[in-house]
Design a protein around this motif. Structure first.
Motif, PDB file in Angstrom:
ATOM      1  N   GLU A 169     -21.091 -14.499   7.315  1.00  0.00           N
ATOM      2  CA  GLU A 169     -20.438 -14.903   5.944  1.00  0.00           C
ATOM      3  C   GLU A 169     -19.140 -15.387   6.182  1.00  0.00           C
ATOM      4  O   GLU A 169     -18.417 -16.360   5.423  1.00  0.00           O
ATOM      5  CB  GLU A 169     -20.774 -13.831   4.930  1.00  0.00           C
ATOM      6  CG  GLU A 169     -22.236 -13.516   4.646  1.00  0.00           C
ATOM      7  CD  GLU A 169     -22.287 -12.381   3.649  1.00  0.00           C
ATOM      8  OE1 GLU A 169     -23.284 -12.266   2.959  1.00  0.00           O
ATOM      9  OE2 GLU A 169     -21.619 -11.317   3.848  1.00  0.00           O
ATOM     10  N   ARG A 170     -18.293 -14.790   7.131  1.00  0.00           N
ATOM     11  CA  ARG A 170     -17.014 -15.182   7.131  1.00  0.00           C
ATOM     12  C   ARG A 170     -16.725 -16.305   8.117  1.00  0.00           C
ATOM     13  O   ARG A 170     -15.595 -16.889   7.759  1.00  0.00           O
ATOM     14  CB  ARG A 170     -16.134 -13.864   7.448  1.00  0.00           C
ATOM     15  CG  ARG A 170     -16.238 -12.779   6.847  1.00  0.00           C
ATOM     16  CD  ARG A 170     -15.490 -11.761   7.467  1.00  0.00           C
ATOM     17  NE  ARG A 170     -15.746 -10.334   6.689  1.00  0.00           N
ATOM     18  CZ  ARG A 170     -15.195  -9.317   7.158  1.00  0.00           C
ATOM     19  NH1 ARG A 170     -14.716  -9.060   8.184  1.00  0.00           N
ATOM     20  NH2 ARG A 170     -15.685  -7.971   6.403  1.00  0.00           N
ATOM     21  N   GLY A 171     -17.631 -16.594   8.926  1.00  0.00           N
ATOM     22  CA  GLY A 171     -17.633 -17.998   9.777  1.00  0.00           C
ATOM     23  C   GLY A 171     -18.641 -18.003  10.553  1.00  0.00           C
ATOM     24  O   GLY A 171     -19.277 -16.925  10.882  1.00  0.00           O
ATOM     25  N   TYR A 172     -19.387 -19.064  10.660  1.00  0.00           N
ATOM     26  CA  TYR A 172     -20.714 -19.388  11.368  1.00  0.00           C
ATOM     27  C   TYR A 172     -20.466 -20.133  12.722  1.00  0.00           C
ATOM     28  O   TYR A 172     -19.983 -21.057  12.415  1.00  0.00           O
ATOM     29  CB  TYR A 172     -21.768 -19.938  10.352  1.00  0.00           C
ATOM     30  CG  TYR A 172     -23.116 -20.042  10.997  1.00  0.00           C
ATOM     31  CD1 TYR A 172     -23.899 -18.879  11.342  1.00  0.00           C
ATOM     32  CD2 TYR A 172     -23.678 -21.309  11.354  1.00  0.00           C
ATOM     33  CE1 TYR A 172     -25.028 -19.022  11.769  1.00  0.00           C
ATOM     34  CE2 TYR A 172     -24.677 -21.398  11.678  1.00  0.00           C
ATOM     35  CZ  TYR A 172     -25.459 -20.440  12.239  1.00  0.00           C
ATOM     36  OH  TYR A 172     -26.700 -20.268  12.799  1.00  0.00           O
ATOM     37  N   ASN A 173     -20.907 -19.466  13.660  1.00  0.00           N
ATOM     38  CA  ASN A 173     -21.041 -20.450  15.072  1.00  0.00           C
ATOM     39  C   ASN A 173     -22.607 -20.180  15.385  1.00  0.00           C
ATOM     40  O   ASN A 173     -23.215 -18.920  15.673  1.00  0.00           O
ATOM     41  CB  ASN A 173     -20.175 -19.621  15.975  1.00  0.00           C
ATOM     42  CG  ASN A 173     -20.218 -20.490  17.315  1.00  0.00           C
ATOM     43  OD1 ASN A 173     -21.246 -20.354  18.253  1.00  0.00           O
ATOM     44  ND2 ASN A 173     -19.189 -21.319  17.482  1.00  0.00           N
ATOM     45  N   ARG A 174     -23.362 -21.228  15.381  1.00  0.00           N
ATOM     46  CA  ARG A 174     -24.708 -21.250  15.755  1.00  0.00           C
ATOM     47  C   ARG A 174     -25.131 -20.438  17.006  1.00  0.00           C
ATOM     48  O   ARG A 174     -26.118 -19.543  17.228  1.00  0.00           O
ATOM     49  CB  ARG A 174     -25.429 -22.578  15.531  1.00  0.00           C
ATOM     50  CG  ARG A 174     -25.034 -23.430  16.503  1.00  0.00           C
ATOM     51  CD  ARG A 174     -25.659 -24.984  16.312  1.00  0.00           C
ATOM     52  NE  ARG A 174     -25.243 -25.654  15.071  1.00  0.00           N
ATOM     53  CZ  ARG A 174     -25.913 -26.535  14.379  1.00  0.00           C
ATOM     54  NH1 ARG A 174     -27.175 -26.853  15.017  1.00  0.00           N
ATOM     55  NH2 ARG A 174     -25.533 -27.121  13.290  1.00  0.00           N
ATOM     56  N   LEU A 175     -24.212 -20.834  18.210  1.00  0.00           N
ATOM     57  CA  LEU A 175     -24.408 -20.018  19.404  1.00  0.00           C
ATOM     58  C   LEU A 175     -24.145 -18.596  19.568  1.00  0.00           C
ATOM     59  O   LEU A 175     -24.894 -17.757  19.878  1.00  0.00           O
ATOM     60  CB  LEU A 175     -23.550 -20.620  20.510  1.00  0.00           C
ATOM     61  CG  LEU A 175     -23.983 -22.202  20.927  1.00  0.00           C
ATOM     62  CD1 LEU A 175     -23.203 -22.726  21.732  1.00  0.00           C
ATOM     63  CD2 LEU A 175     -25.402 -22.248  21.437  1.00  0.00           C
ATOM     64  N   ARG A 176     -23.035 -18.278  18.728  1.00  0.00           N
ATOM     65  CA  ARG A 176     -22.739 -16.830  18.540  1.00  0.00           C
ATOM     66  C   ARG A 176     -23.823 -16.286  17.779  1.00  0.00           C
ATOM     67  O   ARG A 176     -24.230 -14.923  17.982  1.00  0.00           O
ATOM     68  CB  ARG A 176     -21.242 -16.561  17.833  1.00  0.00           C
ATOM     69  CG  ARG A 176     -20.169 -16.448  18.856  1.00  0.00           C
ATOM     70  CD  ARG A 176     -18.911 -16.103  18.187  1.00  0.00           C
ATOM     71  NE  ARG A 176     -18.502 -16.390  16.923  1.00  0.00           N
ATOM     72  CZ  ARG A 176     -17.802 -17.328  16.669  1.00  0.00           C
ATOM     73  NH1 ARG A 176     -17.303 -17.959  17.701  1.00  0.00           N
ATOM     74  NH2 ARG A 176     -17.675 -17.754  15.349  1.00  0.00           N
ATOM     75  N   ALA A 177     -24.339 -16.607  16.784  1.00  0.00           N
ATOM     76  CA  ALA A 177     -25.325 -16.011  15.813  1.00  0.00           C
ATOM     77  C   ALA A 177     -26.510 -15.824  16.565  1.00  0.00           C
ATOM     78  O   ALA A 177     -27.235 -14.861  16.485  1.00  0.00           O
ATOM     79  CB  ALA A 177     -25.607 -16.947  14.644  1.00  0.00           C
ATOM     80  N   TYR A 178     -26.904 -16.814  17.543  1.00  0.00           N
ATOM     81  CA  TYR A 178     -28.205 -16.752  18.258  1.00  0.00           C
ATOM     82  C   TYR A 178     -28.015 -15.534  19.391  1.00  0.00           C
ATOM     83  O   TYR A 178     -28.951 -14.864  19.695  1.00  0.00           O
ATOM     84  CB  TYR A 178     -28.383 -17.826  19.052  1.00  0.00           C
ATOM     85  CG  TYR A 178     -29.452 -17.845  20.040  1.00  0.00           C
ATOM     86  CD1 TYR A 178     -30.975 -17.863  19.544  1.00  0.00           C
ATOM     87  CD2 TYR A 178     -29.545 -18.065  21.301  1.00  0.00           C
ATOM     88  CE1 TYR A 178     -32.088 -17.996  20.483  1.00  0.00           C
ATOM     89  CE2 TYR A 178     -30.600 -18.213  22.259  1.00  0.00           C
ATOM     90  CZ  TYR A 178     -31.903 -18.050  21.773  1.00  0.00           C
ATOM     91  OH  TYR A 178     -32.698 -17.916  22.437  1.00  0.00           O
ATOM     92  N   GLY A 179     -26.790 -15.583  19.974  1.00  0.00           N
ATOM     93  CA  GLY A 179     -26.480 -14.407  20.947  1.00  0.00           C
ATOM     94  C   GLY A 179     -26.533 -13.117  20.353  1.00  0.00           C
ATOM     95  O   GLY A 179     -27.232 -12.071  20.916  1.00  0.00           O
TER      96      GLY A 179
END
Length: 306
Positions: A169-179
């Motif tokens: 919610e504070r910041g979204y990075n699609r690769l980090r979220a996938y990892g």
């Protein structure tokens, strides 16, 4: 089988009498695993969101294997209500479940949330499967040789569990979220297996990853990099049938033990025949695994019988 033998679909033992539930099995590696298990005699349940696509998958399997015993179960992992309904249906229909293959997943999606407000990748790939497993496990625990197989990926290597911002919610990075989601799959597998072992249950939990497999997962990459990535992907990736082999070995090889992880034997585990592989140090952090388990129970409202 000797250590240097190349394990393939032909090594899947007879599955007659076994019930296998596979999420996301209307396409990709889930479909290929379902087709092989059905051909080897299992009763296969395709647990899918889109029933029309699921019906088409059933038709393809039965066209290739007329004796195949395949049914459909609607399941939307982005909705805990749908997961509960699916689990209720499965418990009622099948007094015994031999295999639960947590295969469905999304990869590098734009920022979005599930119907319950979870970040889409974490909610789908981890929490949905956590909730489903917890609610059908009672029908697996009495079954000798039963297995929960959860599909992770090499993406777990760039993941970390951010307990301060699990839903990005504070910041979204699609690769980090996938990892994060794929690391959660492994932490869940290892913690589940520890709990099963302590209970003395015949059920084991195992993980697998397909390496680079030519499926639809790259469709959510940002447009500026999707083309180049898919160009490289096509050079190194194996087809979905090859990508399904680690799943099939984890699910059926009699030599598999709880808490193991299977992936391709080629360079960088990108392609090849399935073998026992190792996940990274973070995936074996028992303190993080226990904390993630507790948080997952709180978020889903699901507790396990182990």
């Amino acid at each position: 089988m000797s250590a240097d033998t190349k394990w393939g679909a032909g090594d899947v033992p007879d599955q007659t009498g076994r019930v296998a539930v596979i999420t996301g099995s209307n396409t990709g590696i889930g479909y290929e695993a379902a087709a092989v298990l059905a051909a080897r005699g299992a009763h296969v349940v395709l647990a899918v969101r889109n029933l029309d696509k699921g019906k088409a998958a059933v038709d393809r399997i039965t066209a290739a294997t007329p004796h195949a015993d395949v049914t459909l179960q609607q399941l939307d992992l982005t909705s805990l209500d749908s997961v509960r309904r699916a689990a209720d249906d499965l418990r009622a229909e099948y007094s015994r479940i031999d295999l639960l293959i947590n295969n469905a997943g999304v990869m590098t999606t734009p920022k979005a949330t599930t119907s319950d407000g979870f970040e889409l990748q974490f909610g789908t790939n981890h929490l949905g499967h956590f909730a489903l497993t917890g609610q059908v496990l009672d029908n697996m625990l009495p079954v000798e040789g039963s297995r929960v197989v959860t599909i992770s990926s090499n993406g777990h290597r760039f993941g970390s569990i951010n307990f301060d911002d699990l839903q990005s919610e504070r910041g979204y990075n699609r690769l980090r979220a996938y990892g994060q989601a794929k690391l959660a799959n492994l932490l869940f597998t290892y913690e589940l297996n520890r709990r099963l072992s302590k209970k003395g249950a015949p059920t084991i939990a195992v993980a697998a990853h397909p390496g680079s497999s030519n499926t639809e997962l790259t469709r959510n990459l940002p447009g500026v990099i999707r083309g180049p990535v898919e160009l490289v992907w096509r050079q190194i990736a194996q087809d979905a049938a090859g990508g399904a082999l680690p799943t099939l070995r984890a699910a059926t090889d009699p030599q598999v033990r709880g808490g193991q992880y299977y992936g391709p034997d080629g360079i960088g585990e990108q392609r090849g025949h399935p073998k026992l592989v190792q996940s990274n140090r973070k995936s074996h952090d028992e303190d993080v695994a226990r904390r993630l388990w507790t948080v997952s129970e709180e978020l889903t409202g699901v507790t396990f019988p182990v």
